[in-house]
Write an enzyme that holds these catalytic residues in place. Structure first.
Site, PDB file in Angstrom:
ATOM      1  N   GLY A  99       0.936  -1.395  -0.092  1.00  0.00           N
ATOM      2  CA  GLY A  99       0.072   0.061   0.015  1.00  0.00           C
ATOM      3  C   GLY A  99       0.698   1.233  -0.099  1.00  0.00           C
ATOM      4  N   GLY A 101       2.634   3.761   1.284  1.00  0.00           N
ATOM      5  CA  GLY A 101       3.032   3.757   2.813  1.00  0.00           C
ATOM      6  C   GLY A 101       3.514   5.409   3.133  1.00  0.00           C
ATOM      7  N   ARG A 102       3.745   6.068   1.849  1.00  0.00           N
ATOM      8  CA  ARG A 102       4.184   7.431   2.123  1.00  0.00           C
ATOM      9  C   ARG A 102       3.734   8.186   1.117  1.00  0.00           C
ATOM     10  NH1 ARG A 102      10.727   7.410   0.798  1.00  0.00           N
ATOM     11  NH2 ARG A 102      10.752   5.627  -0.693  1.00  0.00           N
ATOM     12  N   LYS A 117       4.458  12.531  -2.451  1.00  0.00           N
ATOM     13  CA  LYS A 117       5.407  11.486  -2.121  1.00  0.00           C
ATOM     14  C   LYS A 117       6.097  11.859  -0.868  1.00  0.00           C
ATOM     15  CE  LYS A 117       8.407   7.749  -3.431  1.00  0.00           C
ATOM     16  NZ  LYS A 117       9.028   7.033  -4.567  1.00  0.00           N
ATOM     17  N   ARG A 187       3.745  14.311  -7.399  1.00  0.00           N
ATOM     18  CA  ARG A 187       3.562  13.363  -8.669  1.00  0.00           C
ATOM     19  C   ARG A 187       2.421  13.393  -9.339  1.00  0.00           C
ATOM     20  NH1 ARG A 187       6.469   7.488  -6.995  1.00  0.00           N
ATOM     21  NH2 ARG A 187       4.597   7.173  -5.895  1.00  0.00           N
ATOM     22  N   ASP A 264       4.912  -4.062  -7.381  1.00  0.00           N
ATOM     23  CA  ASP A 264       4.172  -3.275  -6.866  1.00  0.00           C
ATOM     24  C   ASP A 264       4.899  -1.628  -7.272  1.00  0.00           C
ATOM     25  OD1 ASP A 264       6.272  -4.168  -5.067  1.00  0.00           O
ATOM     26  OD2 ASP A 264       6.062  -2.180  -4.110  1.00  0.00           O
ATOM     27  N   ASN A 265       5.861  -1.996  -8.152  1.00  0.00           N
ATOM     28  CA  ASN A 265       6.473  -0.498  -8.766  1.00  0.00           C
ATOM     29  C   ASN A 265       6.166  -0.706 -10.572  1.00  0.00           C
ATOM     30  OD1 ASN A 265       7.332   0.371  -6.479  1.00  0.00           O
ATOM     31  ND2 ASN A 265       9.156  -0.685  -6.466  1.00  0.00           N
ATOM     32  N   ASP A 274       8.022   4.911  -9.591  1.00  0.00           N
ATOM     33  CA  ASP A 274       8.661   4.910  -8.431  1.00  0.00           C
ATOM     34  C   ASP A 274      10.250   5.046  -8.556  1.00  0.00           C
ATOM     35  OD1 ASP A 274       6.347   4.846  -6.888  1.00  0.00           O
ATOM     36  OD2 ASP A 274       6.752   2.967  -6.003  1.00  0.00           O
TER      37      ASP A 274
END
Ligand code: AMP
Ligand code: MG
Length: 514
Positions: A99, A101-102, A117, A187, A264-265, A274
Site C-alpha cells: 500500500g 506507505g508514504r 510522496k 507526482r 508493486d512498482n 517509483d
C-alpha cells in the site's frame, strides 16, 4: 487555483476505519488519511509544463497556497486525501499487503491524479515514518522529468518541496543512521494503479472489487469500454503486455536501470514509476545494477529487465485470470510481449546506429560484435552512440585517427584495444546505404541522447542542495529538458563518470532506504 475532484474515492469503497494506525485494509481500495504537516516548506522546483497539463494558472514561486498544499500543510476544497492499498511480489516473493506507505493522493484535476510522496504516515506505513528525504526526492523529481523529455512514458513531477523536518535514515543499512532533511514531490499521472493493486484483490478473492477496478482501468485508456467483460479484460492485459514491452525497450535503449522492478512498482498504464535506486549504464556491463540491496542476486540488473517485466506480467495475468477464466489469451499476450520487446529493441537499436530495422535484423553479427566491442573496451554506453553519430564513416576504411580517437575516448579502459572496434566499424560501414550515409548524423542524433541524468551529476546537485546552494538543481533541471540537443555548457554535463564517483555513495551505490 487547485480544483480537485474526488472521482477515485467516490467510485470505490473506503476502509471503514480512519486514522494512521497500521492495519489490514480489506474490501476497500483505500483509506482516508490526511498528510502530516511539515516544518517551514519551501518550493525548490516547479514544472511549468506539468502545471500547464493541469491547467493551473498560478505564480507558484510566490503563492503561499501552492507551497502549503504541496507540502501537505493545507487542504483545499474538493480534496479527499487517501492512501490506496496494494500488494506485490518483491524480489520474486509474495509480500502480502503493502500500500501507499508514504504517498498520499490529493484527488484529480482534469484527467490527472496528484499524489504527494513523502507526505507522512498512512495505515500502510507499517513501522516506517512515511517520509522521503531530500536526496531521494531530488532524484525522483529530476528523473521523472528527464524520462519525459527523453520521450519515455513516466509519471510526472509538478513540484519539489524542501522542509526543515527531518527523518533518520541508515543509507546503507550498515549501522550509520543520520538525520536527513525531508522533502515532498507532487507526482502527477492519469493513474497510479500498479500490478500489485490487482494482485492483492485476487489473492484475497475480492473478485467484485477486482472486476470494478478492471472496469475503471479500462475506462482510463478507452472510455468506450467500461465493462470488465472477459474479452475486455483480456484486451486490457494484452495492451499492458505490449506497452510494457515498448517501455522496457526504451529503457534499454538509453541504458536506464530501474533498480527495483517489484510488481508493486509496475504501472497499469505502462509508465515508469517509483524512482528509487535507479541508474544509467555508464561502463557497459550487462549485469550492472545501481541497487546495492540487489548486489548479490542482480535480479534487476540491466540485462534482466525484459525477462523480469515478463515475469511481472505473468503475475498480473494470474491476478486477472478470475475475470477471464481462459489461459490461452493470457499466454498469447505474454508471447506478444516477447515479440513486441524484440521488435521494439531492434527498431530502436537500428535507429541508434542509423540503420534500417530490416538491415539490422538481417545482419545479427553487427549487433553481436557491437556488444563485444562495448564490453571488451569498457565503453560508456551513451557516450559511444553519441560519438558514433558524430564521426565520418564515408570512406570504406572509416578509421581516421580523429574518429577512432573520439570513439576510444568513450572507453573506461586505460589502454583500450582498437582492433575489435576497427573490425566492427568496417562491418557497420558496409551496412550503410548511400541514403543512410547521407542523413545518419541528424537521424542518429535525434535518438541518441547527449544529456543523461547520470547519478554522479545528480549527486553533485544533491551535495550542493545540502550545503544550501540550489542553483545547480535549477541548472540541471533546465539541461534535462533538451536531452537530444547540444548545449553550450556541456563540458559540465556530458562526460564519463569520473573515477572518484565510480564507487561513491549515491552514484553507483544506492539502496532502497530513501
Ligand atoms: P518502495 O521500495 O519505495 O517501492 O516501497 C515499498 C513499500 O514500502 C511501499 O508500500 C511503500 O509505501 C513503503 N515505504 C517505503 N518507504 C517508506 C517510508 N519511509 N514510510 C512508509 N512506508 C514506506
Ligand atoms: Mg514502490
Amino acid at each position: 487555483m487547485f480544483a480537485f475532484e474526488d472521482r477515485f474515492t467516490r467510485h470505490f469503497p473506503a476502509d471503514s476505519a480512519t486514522g494512521r494506525e497500521p492495519r489490514t485494509v480489506q474490501n476497500a481500495l483505500y483509506a482516508r488519511v490526511e498528510p502530516e504537516p511539515v516544518s517551514n516548506p519551501k518550493l525548490l522546483l516547479w514544472s511549468d509544463e506539468v502545471a500547464a497539463l493541469l491547467g493551473l494558472k498560478v505564480d507558484a514561486q510566490t503563492s503561499e497556497t501552492v507551497r502549503n498544499v504541496l507540502a501537505g500543510n493545507a487542504m483545499v476544497d474538493g480534496s479527499v486525501p487517501y492512501a490506496t492499498v496494494y500488494g506485490g511480489h518483491q524480489f520474486g516473493h509474495w509480500a502480502g499487503q503493502l500500500g501507499d506507505g508514504r504517498a498520499i493522493n490529493l484527488g484529480e484535476i482534469g484527467d490527472y491524479t496528484l499524489q504527494l510522496k513523502g507526505a507522512g504516515r498512512t495505515p500502510f506505513s507499517r513501522h516506517a515514518d512515511g517520509r522521503a528525504v531530500l536526496r531521494s526526492s531530488i532524484r525522483e523529481f529530476l528523473c521523472s522529468e528527464a524520462m519525459h523529455h527523453l520521450g519515455i512514458p513516466t509519471t510526472r513531477a509538478l513540484s519539489l518541496i524542501g522542509t526543515d523536518s527531518t527523518a533518520v535514515r541508515d543509507m546503507f543499512y550498515d549501522g550509520h543512521p543520520e538525520n536527513e532533511p525531508c522533502a515532498l514531490v507532487c507526482r502527477v499521472s492519469k493513474s497510479f494503479l500498479r500490478f500489485g493493486h490487482f494482485e492483492l484483490l485476487a489473492q484475497r478473492g475480492e473478485l467484485d472489487l477486482l472486476r470494478r477496478l478492471a472496469a475503471y482501468t479500462l475506462d482510463l485508456s478507452d472510455p468506450d469500454v467500461d465493462a470488465a467483460t472477459p474479452e475486455a479484460v483480456a484486451g486490457l492485459f494484452d495492451r499492458i503486455c505490449r506497452d510494457t514491452a515498448a517501455l522496457i525497450a526504451r529503457w534499454m535503449a538509453v541504458g536506464f536501470v530501474h533498480g527495483v522492478m517489484n510488481t508493486d512498482n509496475m504501472s497499469m498504464l505502462s509508465e515508469t514509476i517509483d524512482y528509487g535506486p535507479y541508474g544509467w549504464l555508464e561502463k557497459y556491463d550487462l549485469q550492472w545494477t545501481p541497487n546495492t540491496t540487489d548486489a548479490e542476486g542482480r535480479r534487476y540488473c540491466y540485462a534482466n529487465q525484459p525477462a523480469i517485466a515478463q515475469w511481472n506480467l505473468s503475475r498480473l495475468g494470474n491476478a486477472l485470470y478470475p475475470l477471464i477464466e481462459d489461459v490461452e489469451p493470457l499466454q498469447n499476450s505474454l508471447t506478444a510481449f516477447n515479440q513486441e520487446f524484440h521488435a521494439g529493441w531492434n527498431r530502436l537499436l537500428a535507429a541508434k546506429l542509423g540503420l534500417s530495422a530490416e538491415v539490422l535484423q538481417a545482419n545479427p553479427l553487427c549487433y553481436q560484435q557491437l556488444v563485444h566491442v562495448l564490453s571488451a573496451l569498457d565503453m560508456d554506453f551513451n557516450l559511444f552512440f553519441d560519438a558514433l553519430s558524430r564521426i565520418a564513416v564515408r570512406d570504406t576504411d572509416c578509421s581516421e585517427p580523429e574518429s577512432m580517437q573520439a570513439l576510444l575516448g568513450c572507453s573506461y579502459a586505460e589502454t583500450p584495444d582498437a582492433a575489435p572496434l576497427h573490425a566492427w566499424l568496417q562491418l557497420y560501414r558496409n551496412l550503410l546505404t548511400e541514403s543512410a550515409l547521407a542523413d545518419r548524423g541528424s537521424s542518429m542524433r535525434a535518438v541518441n541522447p547527449v544529456f543523461i541524468l547520470r547519478n554522479h551529476l545528480v549527486q553533485d546537485v544533491i551535495d550542493a542542495a545540502h550545503a544550501g546552494d540550489l542553483q545547480p538543481l535549477q541548472d540541471i533541471f533546465m539541461r534535462l529538458k533538451t536531452p537530444y540537443a547540444d548545449s553550450p555548457d556541456d563540458a559540465r554535463w556530458v562526460r564519463k563518470c569520473p573515477p572518484e564517483s565510480m564507487h561513491r555513495a549515491g552514484c553507483s551505490m544506492l539502496s532502497c532506504s530513501s
